[in-house]
Design an enzyme around this catalytic site. Sequence first.
Site, short mmCIF file in Angstrom:
data_model
loop_
_atom_site.label_atom_id
_atom_site.label_comp_id
_atom_site.label_asym_id
_atom_site.label_seq_id
_atom_site.Cartn_x
_atom_site.Cartn_y
_atom_site.Cartn_z
N GLU A 288 -1.21 -1.11 -4.77
CA GLU A 288 -2.44 -0.34 -4.96
C GLU A 288 -2.26 0.64 -6.12
O GLU A 288 -1.25 1.33 -6.21
CB GLU A 288 -2.83 0.43 -3.69
N ASP B 292 -2.73 0.93 6.97
CA ASP B 292 -1.85 0.69 5.81
C ASP B 292 -1.37 -0.76 5.79
O ASP B 292 -1.17 -1.35 4.72
CB ASP B 292 -0.64 1.63 5.86
N ASP C 274 0.89 -1.16 0.00
CA ASP C 274 0.00 0.00 0.00
C ASP C 274 0.93 1.22 0.00
O ASP C 274 1.43 1.61 1.05
CB ASP C 274 -0.88 -0.01 1.25
#
Lengths: 181, 181
Positions: free
Chosen positions: B68, B141, B7
């Site tokens: 991501e 996260d 992430d």
Amino acid sequence: MRVLGIDPGLTRCGIGVVEGQVGRPLTLVDVNVLRTSSDEPVWRRLVTIEKGIDAWLDEFNPDAVAIERVFARSDVSTVMGTAQASGIAMVCAARRGLAVALHTPSEVKAAVSGSGRADKAQVGAMVTRILRLDAPPKPADAADALALAITHIWRGGAQARIDAALAAAGSRHARPVRSTP
Amino acid sequence: MRVLGIDPGLTRCGIGVVEGQVGRPLTLVDVNVLRTSSDEPVWRRLVTIEKGIDAWLDEFNPDAVAIERVFARSDVSTVMGTAQASGIAMVCAARRGLAVALHTPSEVKAAVSGSGRADKAQVGAMVTRILRLDAPPKPADAADALALAITHIWRGGAQARIDAALAAAGSRHARPVRSTP
């Protein structure tokens, strides 16, 4: 002082090297554009850009690297790729311990032409004059990379001394030139 | 299959490894958050992230890396740093020849929770259940990195076969999963 300028981009990444110092004629060492195809996945394009920049750093061994500062308000369709390419450029320079500086497009235009609102043609014409070339470097990304290197040489001296002094003082607030993302 | 999920972020970069296959229980291998200080210049922060990701790739030797997908419409104040961190993550994986996949936040939410509009708490709760953990990974996260890895394992199989077939066919139009920046 030898400066490598990078105008970051995923499709065309301008890269150029300028040598000289404030108050003396500057010299073009080399300039080109790294290109990657939009047919390739973005990670392969970024690896190609990384290899290209590393090859230039190996060949020209600059004292500093000047990169255009990318803004979120830029053209949405390309800004993510431009940001990613600029991140790769920063890492290529920083992991060698080279000084990195980000200059905004307005700063570059103002430095080479005297106006922060100069257009591409004016920047190209001034780069041609400053480096005593026969014709403006093409494409514009190449001229922009040289303009970044010129800007860094012209602005860099004083700012570099200030940053060095701040860093030496161990100030929590010491920040290199235009360090914010 | 062992997948490293990332992430991306400049201040907090979630990173986690999940092992397993579709239809079988998935296992948490490890999860953490790479942190960098906003007192540092952005290039030093990016180098720290690069080193951190490289260390995880060395240690866990994943089969694929799921990152991501960052959008330009995200929060303007952080999107440039996030884009740069995602570019570094892609390069770290791609230069080792690892498969890279980008999954959007909606795809990840839909994969783990059944709804593309799930909130952070729901994603954390589903990651906890899927990986049979005692509590949701913190901060968010870290949970998001695991959710990316889970998504990749669950979606990845079929798509990877399609991509491999297209690549083998030498199609000019072959594109890996979510390759556009």
